[in-house]
Scaffold this active site. Structure first.
Site, PDB file in Angstrom:
ATOM      1  N   ASN A  67      65.757  34.685  21.519  1.00 46.50           N
ATOM      2  CA  ASN A  67      66.947  34.979  20.535  1.00 46.50           C
ATOM      3  C   ASN A  67      66.274  35.640  19.241  1.00 46.50           C
ATOM      4  OD1 ASN A  67      69.311  33.903  21.609  1.00 46.50           O
ATOM      5  ND2 ASN A  67      68.475  31.929  21.453  1.00 46.50           N
ATOM      6  N   TYR A 104      42.140  45.059  33.898  1.00 45.09           N
ATOM      7  CA  TYR A 104      42.708  44.062  34.415  1.00 45.09           C
ATOM      8  C   TYR A 104      44.304  43.954  33.938  1.00 45.09           C
ATOM      9  CZ  TYR A 104      41.137  41.481  30.346  1.00 45.09           C
ATOM     10  OH  TYR A 104      40.822  41.543  28.911  1.00 45.09           O
ATOM     11  N   ARG A 123      69.073  30.156  18.222  1.00 45.08           N
ATOM     12  CA  ARG A 123      69.173  31.096  17.162  1.00 45.08           C
ATOM     13  C   ARG A 123      68.827  30.373  15.903  1.00 45.08           C
ATOM     14  NH1 ARG A 123      70.436  35.939  18.100  1.00 45.08           N
ATOM     15  NH2 ARG A 123      71.065  35.090  20.403  1.00 45.08           N
ATOM     16  N   LYS A 136      52.898  62.180  61.860  1.00 44.23           N
ATOM     17  CA  LYS A 136      53.621  61.692  63.064  1.00 44.23           C
ATOM     18  C   LYS A 136      52.549  61.358  64.148  1.00 44.23           C
ATOM     19  CE  LYS A 136      57.458  61.862  66.254  1.00 44.23           C
ATOM     20  NZ  LYS A 136      58.804  62.501  66.528  1.00 44.23           N
ATOM     21  N   HIS A 154      51.945  40.938  20.365  1.00 39.58           N
ATOM     22  CA  HIS A 154      52.517  40.260  21.516  1.00 39.58           C
ATOM     23  C   HIS A 154      53.883  40.599  22.107  1.00 39.58           C
ATOM     24  CE1 HIS A 154      48.840  37.828  22.027  1.00 39.58           C
ATOM     25  NE2 HIS A 154      49.397  37.348  20.882  1.00 39.58           N
ATOM     26  N   GLY A 194      48.445  82.770  52.813  1.00 34.80           N
ATOM     27  CA  GLY A 194      48.380  83.018  51.735  1.00 34.80           C
ATOM     28  C   GLY A 194      47.261  82.957  50.524  1.00 34.80           C
TER      29      GLY A 194
END
Length: 516
Positions: A417, A214, A437, A136, A274, A35
């Site tokens: 929490n 890193y 909490r 294979k 963060h 092709g």
């Protein structure tokens, strides 16, 4: 049957194809091709044998059947020193090198206008069969699926032949290539059906996009992989307009910011530090939303990630860079004025992610644990006003309801929490990641006090139920007016009674949003 070394070359990605062809001919190869690959090589003036000349059978069914023939697969799979007799009997010449990559299925389904029929037509059949056969038989055959490997393979043949180790490495890479390809197809078909009928999560697929400097720390290596077909509206598909490459931590924080800000329909700003939102607000403009988000916690906002769900304009960009240091700015689009303003901060990363409502993303999340992988559905749970269950004597008024729903969207993206104080569609104090909490509540209140933000009349959101009434008692000390929480505690009656004692309105969602 004594023939020159033969290479079968049939690639969809034609990068480096002609140079490869020239190098192989110079190394003594006869090239067999099909092709578009055959035409590209022939147009470059290279001698190339068409597959149909090898098989003595024409391509049929619009090219669906062309390489699926014993003359091809026998040449690839024939074991040297074992199968020569049968190969000679059937006039099958050995094929020493297979250079094949596959129909662009992934690129096809990434297009918004690609139809199901077009996607199916771009499923390669002969290519994977040849790749797997060559892989294979890598004891005798070299298989190449990546143009980046052309140079070292050519160098190996120029100096004799690829080593056993190189052939084994390329074979492993080839199996990974076909496995990824099949997994993308499987995922696409299941998505078309609306999911796997047995409820099994969709297959995990990802393609390496870039190596990072890193990981979380300098001694850890890291890479970014992207999901197949993902483009607009995602972090992995975002365009870096300026600034240094993003780090592992930048990407983690940016993802938290982007996922939170996409929850809002009006102009919104989310500031993350963060992996936790430290300020969130909606307003009539990007600038107004930023001002409200920033006031929540200016200290934490320093060096943070700022995301918008609307265009970043020049006025807003100027306000940000004149006021604070920021690591990454994220927006669906960034106008020319803002781009010009931001250019003076050369290290500032600016990400343009495209329309947030066009996200095509895998609907599950992964987390590595020792010896395995945790897989769960993405937390797409949404609560509307009609889902709320009022459990107190006092019902929230319309303004309080609006703030409660806003707070619920924010608390979903705060580490558990999680406690969030809000008023007028803006955060006032956020407490995150505490083992208690009650302490999250106290920290959120302390942060508000540090910025002279009055909590009187505000609402509180908790990502999970209150196990004891002490959380409500602690919140009530700040003259809040309403609470939104999932409910489900053994002491719900005690918690509701505390809310009634303090004159608070409380609504239950019946849905928890733990975020670990």
């Amino acid at each position: 049957m004594n023939v020159a070394r033969r290479a079968l070359v049939s690639v969809s990605n034609k990068d480096g194809l002609v140079d490869l062809g020239r190098a192989l001919i110079a190394a003594g190869f006869e090239i067999i091709s099909t092709g578009g690959s055959a035409r590209a090589l022939a147009n470059a003036g290279l001698d190339v044998a068409d597959v149909s000349g090898v098989t003595d059978f024409p391509e049929i069914m619009d090219g669906r059947v062309k390489t699926l023939h014993p003359a091809i697969h026998g040449g690839i799979l024939g074991r040297r020193g074992v199968d020569e007799a049968v190969m000679n009997e059937h006039a099958i010449a050995p094929i020493d090198l297979v250079v094949v990559n596959l129909y662009p299925f992934e690129q096809t389904i990434a297009r918004s206008d690609a139809s199901y029929v077009e996607a199916i037509e771009n499923i390669d059949i002969g290519g994977p069969a040849m790749i797997r056969a060559a892989a294979k038989n890598h004891a005798s055959v070299t298989v190449v699926v990546d143009p980046d490997d052309y140079e070292r393979v050519v160098a190996a043949y120029t100096n004799g032949a690829p080593s056993e180790a190189l052939r084994a490495e390329l074979a492993a890479k080839a199996f990974r290539h076909t496995a990824f390809y099949d997994t993308v197809i499987s995922q696409y078909l299941f998505e078309h059906l609306g999911g796997a009928p047995d409820g099994t999560p969709l297959a995990v697929t990802a393609r390496e996009a870039s190596a990072l400097r890193y990981g979380e720390n300098p001694h850890q290596s890291a890479k970014l992989f992207r999901d197949p077909g993902v483009q607009s509206g995602t972090l992995a598909g975002a365009k870096l307009l300026q600034g240094k490459p993003l780090s592992y931590n930048n990407l983690a924080d940016a993802d938290a910011a982007l996922e939170c800000v996409r929850q809002f329909d009006t102009p919104a700003c989310v500031i993350v530090k963060h992996a936790n939102p430290c300020g969130v607000a909606t307003a009539m403009s990007a600038l107004a939303a930023y001002e409200l988000a920033y006031r929540t916690d200016p200290t934490s906002a320093f060096g943070g990630i700022i995301a918008f769900n609307c265009e970043l304009d020049d006025e807003t960009a100027r306000a940000i860079v004149d006021r604070q240091f920021v690591e990454v700015l994220i927006a669906p689009t960034v106008n020319n004025g803002a781009r010009h303003t931001l250019e003076r901060k050369t290290n500032l990363r600016v990400l343009e992610v495209g329309a947030l409502d066009e996200r095509r993303d895998q609907p599950f999340e992964l987390k590595k644990v020792s010896g395995g992988i945790l897989v769960q559905d993405r937390d797409d749970g949404v609560i509307d006003e009609e889902d709320l269950h009022v459990v107190t004597e006092r019902k929230p008024d319309a303004d309080e309801l609006c703030d409660l729903l806003f707070a619920w969207k924010v608390v979903k993206y705060v580490k558990s929490n999680a406690i969030v104080f809000c008023r007028d569609n803006a955060t006032l104090g956020i407490g995150a990641g505490q083992m208690s909490r009650v302490y999250s509540t106290r920290i959120a209140a302390i942060k508000a006090a540090d910025e002279s933000l009055d909590l009187a009349g505000s609402v509180l959101a908790s990502d999970a139920f209150f196990p004891f009434r002490d959380g409500i008692d602690a919140a009530a000390e700040h003259s809040i007016r309403a609470v939104i929480q999932p409910g489900g505690s053994k002491r719900d009656d005690e918690v509701i009674a505390a809310a009634n004692e303090h004159g608070l309105a409380m609504v239950l969602t019946g849905m928890r949003h733990f975020r670990h």
